[in-house]
Design an enzyme around this catalytic site. Sequence first.
Site, PDB file in Angstrom:
ATOM      1  N   ASP A   1      12.101  54.191  44.028  1.00 53.38           N
ATOM      2  CA  ASP A   1      11.705  54.061  42.714  1.00 53.38           C
ATOM      3  C   ASP A   1      10.525  53.154  42.356  1.00 53.38           C
ATOM      4  OD1 ASP A   1      12.042  54.793  40.100  1.00 53.38           O
ATOM      5  OD2 ASP A   1      14.560  54.368  40.057  1.00 53.38           O
TER       6      ASP A   1
ATOM      7  N   ASP B   1      13.906  61.923  34.625  1.00 51.72           N
ATOM      8  CA  ASP B   1      15.024  61.447  34.478  1.00 51.72           C
ATOM      9  C   ASP B   1      15.866  62.366  33.658  1.00 51.72           C
ATOM     10  OD1 ASP B   1      15.113  59.336  36.190  1.00 51.72           O
ATOM     11  OD2 ASP B   1      14.752  57.813  34.764  1.00 51.72           O
TER      12      ASP B   1
HETATM   13  C1  DGJ Z   1      15.174  55.574  37.390  1.00 53.71           C
HETATM   14  C2  DGJ Z   1      15.282  56.685  38.157  1.00 53.71           C
HETATM   15  O1  DGJ Z   1      14.501  57.672  37.778  1.00 53.71           O
HETATM   16  C3  DGJ Z   1      16.875  57.044  37.993  1.00 53.71           C
HETATM   17  O2  DGJ Z   1      17.035  58.216  38.690  1.00 53.71           O
HETATM   18  C4  DGJ Z   1      17.543  56.120  38.893  1.00 53.71           C
HETATM   19  O3  DGJ Z   1      17.276  55.967  40.054  1.00 53.71           O
HETATM   20  C5  DGJ Z   1      17.274  54.628  38.063  1.00 53.71           C
HETATM   21  N1  DGJ Z   1      15.927  54.283  38.015  1.00 53.71           N
HETATM   22  C6  DGJ Z   1      18.122  53.536  38.984  1.00 53.71           C
HETATM   23  O4  DGJ Z   1      17.833  52.478  38.270  1.00 53.71           O
END
Ligand code: DGJ
Length: 702
Positions: free
Chosen positions: A440, A504
Amino acid sequence: MSNTVHLKSDGVSLIIDTSAGTPVIIHWGRAVSDAQLDITSQLEPTPHCDFDEPQLIGIWRENARGFIGEPALRGSRLAREWSHKFDLRSTEVSGQKATFVSVDAEAELEVVAKFELTDQGVLKVSQSVTNLGLTEFNVEALTAFLPVPDYTKEVLDFHGRWMRERQPQRQPIHVGQWVREGREGRTGHDFTLIQFALAEGATYERGEAWGLSLAWSGNNRQLVERTAIGRTFMAANELLLPGEVVLASGETYQAPTVVAVYSAAGIDGASDRLHRMVRARATHPTNIRPRPITLNVWEAVYFDHNYDKLAELAEAAAKIGVERFVLDDGWFGARRDDRAGLGDWVVSADVWPEGLGKLVDKVKSEGMEFGLWFEGEMVNADSDLFRAHPDWILHSGGRIPPEFRTQLVLDLAHPGAYQHVFDQVDAILSSYDIAYIKWDHNRVLTEASHLGQAAVRKQVLAIYRMFDELKAAHPGLEIESCASGGGRIDLGMIEHADRFWTSDNNDALERQSINRYTSIVIPPELLGTHIGPTKAHSTGRTHSHTFRAITALWGHAGLEWDLTEASEDELALLKSWADYYKANRHLLHSGRTVRGDQTETESQTYGVVARDGSQAIYMYAALRPSEFSRPANIRLTGLDAEATYEVKLVEPAGAANAMQMLPPKWYSGVRLSGGLLASLGLRAPVLRPEQAILIEAKRIIE
Ligand code: DGJ
């Protein structure tokens, strides 16, 4: 040697003339015959009040040759040598590649431009500048400009934000530069991914389209420019911060590759060239193995890690046929919420007193692979790492940058910081059987300096190196590039990562557009797309199981939902959906993607057609209530126009919710030619909004 270089591949020609002592792109577009170019045909007249001799705009666009717009190379040497004139020293042509080396002897600079027309007709442009002098040369920008025809009329590019990536914007090309810049220090949710110049009326299905995509995961700039003299260009470059690239004697700056695509068959034609190019790489994941159905636990448990719950989830996942189980954020250090722990990549004894082994073993015993989340470039102030090395963050002027998701960014150009991250991640990967990591990157970079010098570029190169070294140390490891969803998706990262987290936003309605547009450049098998919870956490909208499942089929499919809450009926449907995905993933991940010219606001069609035209699967999605009592026909494009197809509805994920007394008669099967399916199409059902159906077409051998 002739003054004309002609690269030609798969219906595309690139013609470069060198008679003026500098490479001049004369034509990039539809393939033309090999007849010698007579450059006099391209010499402009001399209008009143203008230069006395006609100008040919060479790729370096030097002021010294009478070009008054932005030059390709911007930079200077101690405020001198800002204006350059590059004389062509060598031209090398080999197959579909041409390399031009030019030198400005006075400014003591060498520039190299390499053009490669791939087998799929995609043009790759890579440029570099080398300092031949003794003093430092400060590079401000090295931009690849490509001319497009005067008759291009519109620019199409994509903008976005967290949860709403890659939304199209289309407008007329006006005089001036239409510039899209990304200064987030990562690719960014707003990164256009591709920018098109379109001939009048070009659509997904037809018309001429020219597109540029910068293969880079840092600051970026793309533009379409119509000059006052009427000529039009597209361009892309790495956006360099002041002083970011200062070349010492003998040093070279290699600009990121610019990927340029032309199609006479509309946006879908351009998209298909890019997909074929990406898929031709030996390292492309589907050339190694089919894409496993993935369950990511983030929206199921968030930071609430508990073995019993996760084991229950793993059992439910295995029953429906999930093949990879990914433990997301929260397993390490003091990471009980998003305010602490980043930087400490050691298993938390609080939540995992026996380590991760028990969960990894459970997942493996259920027949699935195990995946794990990292965010290696980041650090929380509340972490052992920051307490020990507060100086390891990217910062300027002794200031601590403003926090963003309560985190700061590690300076990976610092050898200690890089090694710390590599060693800790490596240790975890060595301790457990981990097939996959989700990496991430949840904040933008501000004041990104290494020892006072702007360092976005260094940071990008460091993460590429990190991924490559982790993969070398752990053969077979797959990496997903995530940045708060789709903030790091680009053709540069594609060489280092194996999957992108597309967004997301798991709301199926939003994903209908996010997936559709992201997949113009990135083949669907690289785009993570998950069935989210019934009530989307991102928007609060509630969607039917069928709509969510059908939407999630068009990518690297997975789930992100607490399956322990799913009903028996839902689990049965999930199993049938997973079986369908497995049975058809080869087609979904190798065929030609077609979008078709649907309204896009009321409904849209999206499909994949087998390369040999033998079969196809389409999704028809109703996005809004139809304006009319009968919606517009569903046109199925991309099939063999002469062949006959058996077409029918399939419902592996359940039935769509419709508002009709009787469904269309073709649901149970009809035979039509590919030509009729594309032009006339099928009568559409009257679906309720936010519903979708799947349609299969199979060629009949008569
Ligand atoms: C942002 C990501 O896009 C999510 O899928 C998840 O992994 C969160 N961060 C975790 O903090």
